[in-house]
Design an enzyme around this catalytic site. Structure first.
Site, PDB file in Angstrom:
ATOM      1  CB  CYS A 102      -5.092   0.831  -9.184  1.00  0.00           C
ATOM      2  SG  CYS A 102      -6.457   1.952  -8.919  1.00  0.00           S
ATOM      3  CE  LYS A 143       3.950   6.925   3.956  1.00  0.00           C
ATOM      4  NZ  LYS A 143       4.685   7.136   2.675  1.00  0.00           N
TER       5      LYS A 143
HETATM    6  P1  NAD Z   1       3.739   1.058  -2.714  1.00  0.00           P
HETATM    7  O1  NAD Z   1       3.072  -0.130  -2.173  1.00  0.00           O
HETATM    8  O2  NAD Z   1       5.200   0.987  -3.047  1.00  0.00           O
HETATM    9  O3  NAD Z   1       3.601   2.293  -1.684  1.00  0.00           O
HETATM   10  C1  NAD Z   1       2.348   2.655  -1.134  1.00  0.00           C
HETATM   11  C2  NAD Z   1       2.591   3.333   0.208  1.00  0.00           C
HETATM   12  O4  NAD Z   1       3.211   2.383   1.096  1.00  0.00           O
HETATM   13  C3  NAD Z   1       3.521   4.528   0.145  1.00  0.00           C
HETATM   14  O5  NAD Z   1       3.023   5.547   0.980  1.00  0.00           O
HETATM   15  C4  NAD Z   1       4.858   3.983   0.650  1.00  0.00           C
HETATM   16  O6  NAD Z   1       5.635   4.954   1.304  1.00  0.00           O
HETATM   17  C5  NAD Z   1       4.421   2.919   1.631  1.00  0.00           C
HETATM   18  N1  NAD Z   1       5.378   1.824   1.725  1.00  0.00           N
HETATM   19  C6  NAD Z   1       6.293   1.449   0.803  1.00  0.00           C
HETATM   20  N2  NAD Z   1       6.978   0.373   1.221  1.00  0.00           N
HETATM   21  C7  NAD Z   1       6.464   0.040   2.432  1.00  0.00           C
HETATM   22  C8  NAD Z   1       6.748  -0.998   3.364  1.00  0.00           C
HETATM   23  N3  NAD Z   1       7.685  -1.928   3.122  1.00  0.00           N
HETATM   24  N4  NAD Z   1       6.032  -1.041   4.503  1.00  0.00           N
HETATM   25  C9  NAD Z   1       5.073  -0.135   4.761  1.00  0.00           C
HETATM   26  N5  NAD Z   1       4.760   0.879   3.902  1.00  0.00           N
HETATM   27  C10 NAD Z   1       5.449   0.967   2.750  1.00  0.00           C
HETATM   28  O7  NAD Z   1       2.895   1.499  -3.987  1.00  0.00           O
HETATM   29  P2  NAD Z   1       3.252   2.579  -5.079  1.00  0.00           P
HETATM   30  O8  NAD Z   1       4.343   2.069  -5.956  1.00  0.00           O
HETATM   31  O9  NAD Z   1       3.412   3.925  -4.459  1.00  0.00           O
HETATM   32  O10 NAD Z   1       1.863   2.639  -5.885  1.00  0.00           O
HETATM   33  C11 NAD Z   1       1.529   1.736  -6.897  1.00  0.00           C
HETATM   34  C12 NAD Z   1       0.715   0.582  -6.372  1.00  0.00           C
HETATM   35  O11 NAD Z   1      -0.484   1.064  -5.766  1.00  0.00           O
HETATM   36  C13 NAD Z   1       0.267  -0.369  -7.466  1.00  0.00           C
HETATM   37  O12 NAD Z   1       0.378  -1.679  -6.988  1.00  0.00           O
HETATM   38  C14 NAD Z   1      -1.184   0.014  -7.689  1.00  0.00           C
HETATM   39  O13 NAD Z   1      -2.000  -0.991  -8.237  1.00  0.00           O
HETATM   40  C15 NAD Z   1      -1.596   0.350  -6.307  1.00  0.00           C
HETATM   41  N6  NAD Z   1      -2.797   1.171  -6.303  1.00  0.00           N
HETATM   42  C16 NAD Z   1      -3.977   0.549  -5.971  1.00  0.00           C
HETATM   43  C17 NAD Z   1      -5.145   1.280  -5.993  1.00  0.00           C
HETATM   44  C18 NAD Z   1      -6.454   0.626  -5.656  1.00  0.00           C
HETATM   45  O14 NAD Z   1      -7.422   1.328  -5.546  1.00  0.00           O
HETATM   46  N7  NAD Z   1      -6.525  -0.681  -5.455  1.00  0.00           N
HETATM   47  C19 NAD Z   1      -5.122   2.635  -6.329  1.00  0.00           C
HETATM   48  C20 NAD Z   1      -3.907   3.225  -6.643  1.00  0.00           C
HETATM   49  C21 NAD Z   1      -2.743   2.473  -6.629  1.00  0.00           C
END
Ligand code: NAD
Length: 498
Positions: free
Chosen positions: A284, A176
């Protein structure tokens, strides 16, 4: 206005348009215009994707390791040959520069390469004659249907941390992707099919919270790999594990670079620029805080400021250093921290809102921003900003810097810059962070090591890819076996003792 193209699910080897009537816009961030829409899954579509994966698992889990590896080798060749096509797609929906997109693709392909060696990773152990005529051995088997839920910032690499290994180990997968840039994973799945992957082994399901919740509830989904912001990672971990699933949920980050007075400041300044503003800070593993042990701060800020003045910001297709942010809302949120910094008494050395941009006026631009004298109580310090905003925190000693890093809510990556090997060794031992760089600003482990942080950056015991990725996508059986020698006889109700 003509109807925009709709991005479809990829289920059981076919593109299937969503019938939910629920759509999310997909933008070209450098132009600031919507270029596509993506149909978001309803319950029936989630069920369809999981059912396709479940059906495929019966046969895929029995396919020999040699055949699985051959498909992975073919996949690697296709991805290598089509890198430019993939980089263009990443750029179009994410905004990162073409060069940066190629970097992401390379790190993704590395995981495919690691997965081509899955036969070695799945080897069990064997102990002969643990008791008289009794042997014990272990084997690792796939889990079944697993789901990977990914963020916007690495539309190719993050899904590729998971599905190549999951599939190589015999699982079938539902990915997803982020609804902000969903085309990339569909493209990756189509190429896997061309490499010979049977239908249903890799499925792509588009959606938002509804689809994530449906996967968390689905009885046929055995494991979930999630990457995204910390609050959602925590939610996914708690709800998934409460439902009896195996979950690894990687969250947000706030990565510090500790600069000791003996460091090479030219290297530090280059590294701060690369790690702070590469991919517009939407990594990240970006460095978002430089912890400068005095007296280095003034000299370092001068060097960073001079380098910022040389950066080109614009459309990532035109050979610029830094592209736009992913959306207008995100750009505005990131920019709001510049005002918060001023209100909190910090010094805005470079204000990215004034940057000279070589791109369309409607693009989601924010130039590199440098903020000095940031207090650890300010939201500029405590929040994950996830944009091109680099904070400087001045400290008097190594111990003070270390204490600040260890008090942070996240523990993804960190780096120390020094020429003192003893200090670096002490740091790697004392710092409470999962991935550490020594004179290396973005210490992303290569694919045959595992990726993951501590504290708010990671929920669950096992990290992504590498040996821990194999453990996550498999479970171990231990077999105790006795094949009777024809001369053997007799009854013994106790434990064998010799
Ligand atoms: P996000 O948390 O908004 O979304 C991530 C995923 O969760 C998406 O597929 C989204 O559709 C889904 N999602 C969004 N809202 C949701 C909800 N309320 N309930 C369930 N699922 C939901 O993150 P983003 O803005 O797409 O990505 C950036 C974030 O990801 C930053 O915080 C970054 O640090 C983190 N990140 C972490 C790593 C790591 O390895 N730790 C790597 C890449 C990105």
């Amino acid at each position: 206005m003509a109807q925009l193209p709709t991005i479809a699910h990829f289920i059981d080897g076919q593109l299937i348009e969503s019938k939910s009537g629920d759509f999310s816009p997909v933008y070209d961030p450098a132009l600031g215009v919507q270029i596509r829409q993506v149909g978001l899954a309803n319950q029936a579509e989630v069920d369809l994707a999981v059912a396709a994966a479940k059906k495929a698992f019966d046969s895929w889990s029995k396919v020999s390791l040699t055949k699985r590896q051959n498909i992975l080798f073919a996949y690697r060749e296709i991805l290598n040959a089509k890198r430019d096509e993939l980089a263009a797609l990443i750029n179009e929906e994410h905004g990162k520069t073409i060069a940066d997109a190629h970097g992401e693709i390379m790190r993704g392909i590395e995981v495919v390469e690691f997965a081509t060696g899955i036969a070695h990773q799945l080897k069990g152990s064997y102990s002969e004659s643990v008791s008289t005529d009794i042997d014990v051995y272990s084997l690792r088997q796939p889990l079944g249907v697993v789901a990977a839920i990914s963020p916007f910032n690495f539309p190719a690499m993050v899904p590729m941390w998971f599905y190549p290994i999951a599939i190589a180990a015999g699982n079938t997968v539902v990915v997803k992707p982020s609804e902000k840039n969903p085309s990339v994973v569909v493209w990756l799945a189509e190429q896997f099919k061309l490499a010979g992957l049977p239908d249903g082994v890799l499925n792509v399901l588009h959606g938002n919270k509804f689809a994530v919740d449906a996967l968390l509830e689905h009885a046929d989904v055995k494991a979930i790999s999630f990457v995204g912001s910390t609050p959602i990672a925590k939610y996914v971990y708690e709800r998934g594990t409460a439902n009896g699933k195996r979950v690894q949920a990687l969250g947000g980050a706030k990565n510090h670079m500790l600069v000791l007075p003996d460091a090479d400041l030219e290297l530090v300044a280059d590294s701060a620029i690369n790690a702070g503003f590469g991919s517009a800070g939407e990594r990240c593993m970006a460095i978002s805080v430089v912890v400068a042990v005095e007296p280095v701060a003034d000299a370092l800020i001068g060097k960073i400021t001079e380098r910022i003045s040389r950066l080109t910001i614009g459309d990532g297709r035109q050979g610029c250093d830094m592209g736009p942010l992913v959306s207008r809302e995100h750009r505005d949120r990131v920019a709001s921290y510049i005002d918060i910094a001023t209100a909190d008494g910090a010094t805005v050395v470079v204000d990215g809102r004034n940057a000279n941009v070589q791109g369309d006026a409607n693009g989601f631009w924010l130039g590199p921003t440098l903020i000095d004298n940031v207090k650890t109580s300010s939201r500029v310090y405590t929040d994950e900003i996830f944009g091109p905003v680099l904070a400087i925190v001045r400290v008097k000693s190594y111990d003070e810097g270390l204490a600040i890093i260890n008090a942070g809510a996240f523990g993804n990556g960190t780096a120390i810059f020094t020429n003192d090997g003893g200090a670096a060794r002490r740091f790697q031992s004392q710092v409470e962070v999962g991935m550490i760089g020594i004179n290396v600003p973005i210490p992303v482990p290569v694919s045959y090591y595992s990726f993951g942080g501590f504290k708010g950056s990671s929920f669950g015991d096992l990290k992504a890819h590498g040996p821990q990725g194999v453990l996550f996508f498999t479970r171990e059986k231990t077999v105790t076996s006795r094949w009777l020698d024809p001369s053997h006889g007799g009854i013994n109700l106790g434990f064998p003792q010799n």
